[in-house]
Design an enzyme around this catalytic site. Structure first.
Site, PDB file in Angstrom:
ATOM      1  N   LYS A   5      20.542 -27.857 -10.806  1.00  0.00           N
ATOM      2  CA  LYS A   5      20.440 -26.580 -11.452  1.00  0.00           C
ATOM      3  C   LYS A   5      19.683 -26.532 -12.697  1.00  0.00           C
ATOM      4  O   LYS A   5      19.548 -27.495 -13.432  1.00  0.00           O
ATOM      5  CB  LYS A   5      21.951 -26.145 -11.793  1.00  0.00           C
ATOM      6  CG  LYS A   5      22.263 -24.602 -11.861  1.00  0.00           C
ATOM      7  CD  LYS A   5      22.178 -24.054 -10.501  1.00  0.00           C
ATOM      8  CE  LYS A   5      22.431 -22.551 -10.559  1.00  0.00           C
ATOM      9  NZ  LYS A   5      22.713 -22.019  -9.265  1.00  0.00           N
ATOM     10  N   HIS A  54      21.453 -38.176  -3.333  1.00  0.00           N
ATOM     11  CA  HIS A  54      22.026 -38.919  -2.262  1.00  0.00           C
ATOM     12  C   HIS A  54      20.970 -38.309  -1.078  1.00  0.00           C
ATOM     13  O   HIS A  54      20.699 -39.053   0.030  1.00  0.00           O
ATOM     14  CB  HIS A  54      23.331 -38.722  -1.788  1.00  0.00           C
ATOM     15  CG  HIS A  54      23.450 -37.348  -1.413  1.00  0.00           C
ATOM     16  ND1 HIS A  54      23.507 -36.231  -2.190  1.00  0.00           N
ATOM     17  CD2 HIS A  54      23.973 -36.760  -0.121  1.00  0.00           C
ATOM     18  CE1 HIS A  54      23.783 -35.018  -1.633  1.00  0.00           C
ATOM     19  NE2 HIS A  54      24.077 -35.431  -0.172  1.00  0.00           N
ATOM     20  N   LYS A  60      27.847 -27.627  -1.970  1.00  0.00           N
ATOM     21  CA  LYS A  60      27.344 -26.551  -1.169  1.00  0.00           C
ATOM     22  C   LYS A  60      26.367 -26.882   0.259  1.00  0.00           C
ATOM     23  O   LYS A  60      26.453 -26.561   1.444  1.00  0.00           O
ATOM     24  CB  LYS A  60      26.771 -25.479  -1.914  1.00  0.00           C
ATOM     25  CG  LYS A  60      26.467 -24.194  -1.093  1.00  0.00           C
ATOM     26  CD  LYS A  60      25.765 -23.003  -2.034  1.00  0.00           C
ATOM     27  CE  LYS A  60      27.094 -22.379  -2.583  1.00  0.00           C
ATOM     28  NZ  LYS A  60      26.742 -21.082  -3.194  1.00  0.00           N
ATOM     29  N   LYS A  91      18.021 -29.398  -5.347  1.00  0.00           N
ATOM     30  CA  LYS A  91      17.777 -28.260  -4.924  1.00  0.00           C
ATOM     31  C   LYS A  91      18.817 -27.369  -5.869  1.00  0.00           C
ATOM     32  O   LYS A  91      19.920 -27.621  -6.067  1.00  0.00           O
ATOM     33  CB  LYS A  91      18.226 -27.887  -3.627  1.00  0.00           C
ATOM     34  CG  LYS A  91      17.768 -26.511  -3.390  1.00  0.00           C
ATOM     35  CD  LYS A  91      16.366 -26.490  -2.741  1.00  0.00           C
ATOM     36  CE  LYS A  91      15.711 -24.666  -2.421  1.00  0.00           C
ATOM     37  NZ  LYS A  91      15.228 -24.338  -3.964  1.00  0.00           N
ATOM     38  N   SER A  98      16.398 -20.875   1.718  1.00  0.00           N
ATOM     39  CA  SER A  98      15.448 -21.494   0.761  1.00  0.00           C
ATOM     40  C   SER A  98      14.978 -22.826   1.329  1.00  0.00           C
ATOM     41  O   SER A  98      14.057 -23.015   1.452  1.00  0.00           O
ATOM     42  CB  SER A  98      16.119 -21.874  -0.616  1.00  0.00           C
ATOM     43  OG  SER A  98      16.157 -20.849  -1.478  1.00  0.00           O
TER      44      SER A  98
HETATM   45  P1  NAD Z   1      23.633  -8.353  -8.178  1.00  0.00           P
HETATM   46  O1  NAD Z   1      23.438  -8.116  -9.740  1.00  0.00           O
HETATM   47  O2  NAD Z   1      22.508  -7.704  -7.428  1.00  0.00           O
HETATM   48  O3  NAD Z   1      25.064  -7.374  -7.992  1.00  0.00           O
HETATM   49  C1  NAD Z   1      26.363  -7.599  -8.693  1.00  0.00           C
HETATM   50  C2  NAD Z   1      26.894  -6.000  -8.429  1.00  0.00           C
HETATM   51  O4  NAD Z   1      28.315  -6.058  -8.984  1.00  0.00           O
HETATM   52  C3  NAD Z   1      25.955  -5.015  -9.450  1.00  0.00           C
HETATM   53  O5  NAD Z   1      25.634  -3.878  -8.625  1.00  0.00           O
HETATM   54  C4  NAD Z   1      27.070  -4.675 -10.417  1.00  0.00           C
HETATM   55  O6  NAD Z   1      27.018  -3.414 -10.837  1.00  0.00           O
HETATM   56  C5  NAD Z   1      28.341  -4.824  -9.782  1.00  0.00           C
HETATM   57  N1  NAD Z   1      29.480  -5.012 -10.830  1.00  0.00           N
HETATM   58  C6  NAD Z   1      29.423  -5.614 -11.969  1.00  0.00           C
HETATM   59  N2  NAD Z   1      30.705  -5.821 -12.462  1.00  0.00           N
HETATM   60  C7  NAD Z   1      31.304  -5.284 -11.541  1.00  0.00           C
HETATM   61  C8  NAD Z   1      32.992  -4.936 -11.540  1.00  0.00           C
HETATM   62  N3  NAD Z   1      33.580  -5.100 -12.586  1.00  0.00           N
HETATM   63  N4  NAD Z   1      33.384  -4.165 -10.607  1.00  0.00           N
HETATM   64  C9  NAD Z   1      32.794  -3.963  -9.519  1.00  0.00           C
HETATM   65  N5  NAD Z   1      31.178  -4.210  -9.398  1.00  0.00           N
HETATM   66  C10 NAD Z   1      30.827  -4.633 -10.373  1.00  0.00           C
HETATM   67  O7  NAD Z   1      24.134  -9.662  -7.898  1.00  0.00           O
HETATM   68  P2  NAD Z   1      24.187 -10.540  -6.438  1.00  0.00           P
HETATM   69  O8  NAD Z   1      22.860 -11.294  -6.327  1.00  0.00           O
HETATM   70  O9  NAD Z   1      24.711  -9.463  -5.745  1.00  0.00           O
HETATM   71  O10 NAD Z   1      25.350 -11.642  -6.711  1.00  0.00           O
HETATM   72  C11 NAD Z   1      26.852 -11.157  -6.611  1.00  0.00           C
HETATM   73  C12 NAD Z   1      27.604 -12.588  -6.802  1.00  0.00           C
HETATM   74  O11 NAD Z   1      27.362 -13.240  -5.725  1.00  0.00           O
HETATM   75  C13 NAD Z   1      27.514 -13.370  -8.045  1.00  0.00           C
HETATM   76  O12 NAD Z   1      28.712 -14.000  -8.158  1.00  0.00           O
HETATM   77  C14 NAD Z   1      26.373 -14.485  -7.591  1.00  0.00           C
HETATM   78  O13 NAD Z   1      26.443 -15.458  -8.354  1.00  0.00           O
HETATM   79  C15 NAD Z   1      26.713 -14.480  -6.109  1.00  0.00           C
HETATM   80  N6  NAD Z   1      25.825 -14.960  -5.311  1.00  0.00           N
HETATM   81  C16 NAD Z   1      24.362 -14.643  -5.114  1.00  0.00           C
HETATM   82  C17 NAD Z   1      23.642 -14.872  -4.197  1.00  0.00           C
HETATM   83  C18 NAD Z   1      22.296 -14.426  -3.959  1.00  0.00           C
HETATM   84  O14 NAD Z   1      21.684 -14.727  -3.059  1.00  0.00           O
HETATM   85  N7  NAD Z   1      21.960 -13.058  -4.490  1.00  0.00           N
HETATM   86  C19 NAD Z   1      23.874 -16.173  -3.762  1.00  0.00           C
HETATM   87  C20 NAD Z   1      25.056 -16.828  -3.788  1.00  0.00           C
HETATM   88  C21 NAD Z   1      25.950 -16.148  -4.716  1.00  0.00           C
END
Ligand code: NAD
Length: 473
Positions: A108, A67, A96, A72, A364
């Site tokens: 995706k 649309h 989103k 992305k 982005s």
């Molecule tokens: P990341 O891997 O940098 O960090 C995740 C952290 O969570 C790690 O330090 C890991 O050790 C910790 N972790 C894992 N299992 C755990 C548990 N059971 N209890 C506590 N901590 C735990 O990943 P991120 O990029 O920070 O992403 C985190 C979340 O945010 C994900 O769900 C991801 O999909 C979402 N997200 C990330 C982004 C981005 O820009 N990085 C954007 C949108 C959504």
């Protein structure tokens, strides 16, 4: 973790959509078109491993909606990748982007591999071959479909993608905009790393500034002095904790997978991060108490709980014991639908992931705009603003007879750098999205929660966009 998934990921996204669609005025046919995944490209290609064996890769790119163009969405490298998951994540990207007014359709991609089991050379071959498959079918391009990093991919893979694309499309002037999340030297933008955490902070801060909402929760407006617990000290959790602390909130609890720590006087995320680097664990941080199990942190008494690690951590089993007044879903899918129901009954405000963690895609979008304009943000106006500010300041000092202190002088004279403009654009985006969703929610008493209101916002925007294109009457 509870077992509460009788339906597939894509079906669960459709269920959330249907729940919200009841609160919109759109014809069923329009809703069916918005829900559908427009294009699903499933590919197989061989790569030769370092030991000489041939392996067949399973990979996908799904374009959920056109649309708006381009589409992305990230590319993930994970053994869990399957068509249903990629379709669900592509659909979530459509919603989103619509919520935060980023003019893209959702997409995706995924390759079914565990990147840790491959050498850097093998990963490069896989990424480049995947890109050339996308080029062959016209599934990538700055005006068609723009991937980004996701699980298991980062700047390195994005640099391989842009390089492959540009060598297959020589002379395409906007080629750098075929992918985002690139290194700065390859056309990336400053401010991307902290974008999601900063967006989470801006979104929750806006909620906290709403008197009516705070009254309902029995909280005083503002972020200052609020107690915060963060699960996950990765990219998103670290930056979210940092921005809350810098704005006067008290981060009283932090959880990692090996355990959790608590200090009512406040924790400094960088010190905890360094402690974890040195000792290998978040536990035994000086001045803090250890919590027996890491999930205990989710049940701490606090104002704001930020799950920033993984999905389904707050569910039908533990939602009753959550004591936070506000839950900010920084991770994707940390609260299950069962937890949502419990929060509605208990009057806990859950700020939904679908828009709260949209900082990454928002920045982005800024990177893509930078690539199309071929100029760094701030390059044209920084010096001009600084010279103008200096003149205004000099005039004020002359007229008042006072001299402005050095620290203030630097602040007033400062012309915007790229990172300042990116942060400012993100702040504007998150404030607007929060207000739009809150308006929908608070003006329709039958809408049960903010997640449903966010979906309503997305559906209305995508449907309006189709209608404006003349696709629907
Ligand atoms: P990341 O891997 O940098 O960090 C995740 C952290 O969570 C790690 O330090 C890991 O050790 C910790 N972790 C894992 N299992 C755990 C548990 N059971 N209890 C506590 N901590 C735990 O990943 P991120 O990029 O920070 O992403 C985190 C979340 O945010 C994900 O769900 C991801 O999909 C979402 N997200 C990330 C982004 C981005 O820009 N990085 C954007 C949108 C959504």
């Amino acid at each position: 973790m509870s077992v509460e998934k009788p339906y597939s990921f894509f079906e669960s996204v459709e269920k959330s959509f249907d729940k919200a669609a009841r609160f919109t005025k759109w014809d069923i046919g329009v809703l069916e078109q918005i829900k559908a995944c427009n294009s699903v490209y499933r590919m197989r290609f061989p790569i030769k491993r370092d030991d000489g064996t041939i392996e067949v890769m399973e990979a996908y790119r799904v374009q959920h909606s056109q649309h708006k163009s381009p589409c992305k969405g990230g590319i993930r490298f994970s053994e869990e990748v399957n068509q249903d998951e990629v379709m669900a994540l592509a659909a979530l990207m459509t919603y989103k982007c619509a919520i935060v007014n980023v003019p893209f359709g959702g997409a995706k991609g995924g390759i079914k591999i565990n990147p840790r089991k491959y050498s850097a050379y093998e990963l490069e071959k896989i990424t480049r071959r995947y890109t050339s498959e996308l080029v062959k079918k016209n599934f990538i391009g700055p005006g068609i479909d723009v991937p980004a990093p996701d699980y298991g991919t980062g700047e390195r893979e994005m640099a391989w993608i842009v390089d492959t694309y540009q060598s297959l499309k020589p002379g395409e002037i906007d080629g750098a905009g075929c992918v985002t999340g690139k290194p700065i030297t390859q056309g990336g933008v400053r401010g991307r790393k902290e974008a999601t955490g900063l967006g989470v902070f801006f979104g929750i801060r806006e909620v906290c500034n709403m008197q009516e909402v705070m009254d309902k929760l029995g909280l005083t407006p503002g972020v200052e002095g609020k107690t915060v617990v963060v699960q996950g000290l990765g990219n998103v959790g670290y930056h979210t904790a940092k921005f809350f602390r810098e704005h006067g909130a008290i981060v009283i609890g932090l959880a990692e997978y090996e355990g959790a720590i608590y200090n009512p006087a406040g924790l400094h995320e960088e010190e905890v991060f360094q402690h974890r680097n040195t000792t290998g664990s978040i536990l035994n941080f000086p001045g803090a108490a250890n919590l027996a199990i890491n999930t205990d942190a989710l049940e701490l008494e606090c104002d704001i709980l930020i799950p920033a690690a993984l999905e389904n951590v707050i569910n039908g089993d533990n939602a009753q014991r959550v004591k936070a007044k506000i839950i900010g879903e920084a991770a994707n899918g940390p609260c299950t639908p069962e937890a949502d129901e419990i929060f509605i009954q208990r009057g806990i405000l859950c700020v939904p992931d679908m828009y709260l963690n949209a900082g990454g895609v928002t920045v982005s979008y800024f990177e893509w705009l930078k690539n199309l304009s071929h100029v760094r943000y701030g390059r044209m106006e920084k010096r001009f603003s600084e010279n103008m500010n200096a003149r205004i300041l000099a005039q004020m000092e002359e007229l008042s007879g006072n001299t402005v202190a050095e620290k203030e002088r630097l602040l007033i004279m400062h012309g915007a750098e790229e990172v300042d403009l990116v942060h400012s654009g993100l702040e504007e985006t998150m404030i607007n999205a929060t207000r739009e969703i809150m308006h929908i929610w608070l003006s329709s008493p039958e809408i049960p929660d903010m997640r449903t209101a966010a979906y309503v916002s997305a559906i209305n925007k995508v449907a309006t966009s189709y209608a404006e294109l003349g696709i629907f009457p």
